[in-house]
Design an enzyme around this catalytic site. Structure first.
Site, short mmCIF file in Angstrom:
data_model
loop_
_atom_site.label_atom_id
_atom_site.label_comp_id
_atom_site.label_asym_id
_atom_site.label_seq_id
_atom_site.Cartn_x
_atom_site.Cartn_y
_atom_site.Cartn_z
N SER A 67 -19.41 17.17 8.15
CA SER A 67 -19.03 17.90 6.94
C SER A 67 -17.63 17.50 6.52
CB SER A 67 -19.08 19.40 7.18
OG SER A 67 -18.47 20.12 6.12
N TYR B 229 -16.48 26.28 12.23
CA TYR B 229 -17.29 25.23 11.60
C TYR B 229 -16.52 23.92 11.52
CZ TYR B 229 -20.22 23.07 7.95
OH TYR B 229 -21.02 22.23 7.22
N LYS C 260 -17.61 20.43 13.37
CA LYS C 260 -17.91 19.23 12.60
C LYS C 260 -16.95 18.08 12.92
CE LYS C 260 -21.56 20.61 10.37
NZ LYS C 260 -22.89 20.08 10.78
#
Length: 303
Positions: A142, A155, A159
């Site tokens: 991401s 997150y 990632k």
């Protein structure tokens, strides 16, 4: 781009981006193992692929554990005879600013994204090495892992870790003919609805309205289907020499993320004291300090 003899596992493929990847692979003849945590969602995804002439089965299990990784690979081998491609797409969000994020919020996201990628890739690679014919690993990263994103400590960390693993695995698996790449998609999904200034565009797309050029080109965000082509490409022989890359895809934009590298360097005989650094910083480093977070056009942020 012949893929009709291939078998793929796509984690988190009951809906959204994962389903788009699975459907594009199936459209090109790949037999697909669908994975989701919800039986009805997984069954619907399988039915859509089968009704379109494709081949698919479902494994309903949360990604993260070695047991789930084993089930996914075993299902591919038992149903279709082999495994050629793994797409690690499964993910969840538990967004909160740092001081409000709980241990459970952090651990849940790390377990699915980071540990789940590790366990699934490890088991797939073991199978690839047994088959002795190489393989394709496509991990989903991401932009948040490349540049950070407000409220996404867990997150962003996961990632970023995935891309770090991809670069390591590309070196470790080269001799076995196994390519490993990361795809960093930007698409209108339930996840991007959580970004306030993108949410209106996601809603517009749901109403069937086309996304404006500034979103598709400058932001690089489109539909999940816009991000699926690069997965099929990386699964094919056309990408046999591509490994260790982080590829951005979304809307009308395809791009490569750079690998981190030194950008500005200075030397001081005998090493650097704090005073030395303070003296040197403004002259040498101030102009080269990196920004954080994604940078979007002003007309997008102003909406």
């Amino acid at each position: 781009m012949e893929l009709s003899t291939k078998v793929a596992v796509v984690t988190g493929s009951g809906q959204g981006l994962g389903l788009a990847y699975a459907k594009e692979l199936a459209r090109r003849g790949v037999a697909v193992v669908i994975n989701d945590v919800d039986q009805a969602t997984a069954d619907t995804a399988v039915a859509e692929i089968v009704e379109s002439g494709g081949r698919a089965i479902a494994v309903v299990a949360p990604v993260g554990s070695a047991e789930t990784a084993e089930r996914l690979v075993a299902a591919a081998v038992e149903e279709f005879g082999r495994l050629d491609v793994l797409v690690t797409n499964a993910g969840i969000l538990r967004d909160k600013v740092l001081w409000k994020m709980t241990d459970e919020d952090f651990d849940a996201v790390i377990d699915v994204h980071l540990r789940g990628t590790f366990t699934c890739v490890r088991r797939a690679v073991q199978r690839f090495r047994e088959q002795g014919e190489g393989g394709r690993i496509i991990c989903v990263g991401s932009p948040a892992g490349q540049r950070g994103n407000f409220g996404q400590t867990n997150y962003s960390a996961a990632k970023a870790g995935i891309v770090g693993m991809v670069r390591t695995w590309a070196m470790e698996l080269k001799r076995a003919g196994i390519t490993v790449n990361a795809v960093c998609p930007v698409a209108a999904t339930a996840m991007t609805e959580t970004i306030p200034f993108l949410a209106p565009h996601v809603e517009s797309m749901k109403r069937g309205e086309p996304l404006p050029a500034v979103i598709r080109r400058d932001v690089g965000m489109g539909t999940p289907e816009d991000a699926a082509g690069v997965v099929a490409f990386l699964a094919s022989e056309a990408a046999a020499e591509i490994t260790g890359q982080a590829i951005s895809v979304g809307g009308d934009r395809l791009a490569l993320w750079s690998h981190p590298q030194l950008t500005t360097t200075a030397f001081h005989d005998g090493g650097w004291s704090a005073d030395d650094i303070a003296t040197e910083w403004a002259a040498t480093f101030d102009h080269a300090v990196e920004s954080v977070g994604e940078e979007f056009p002003e007309e997008v942020r102003a909406r």
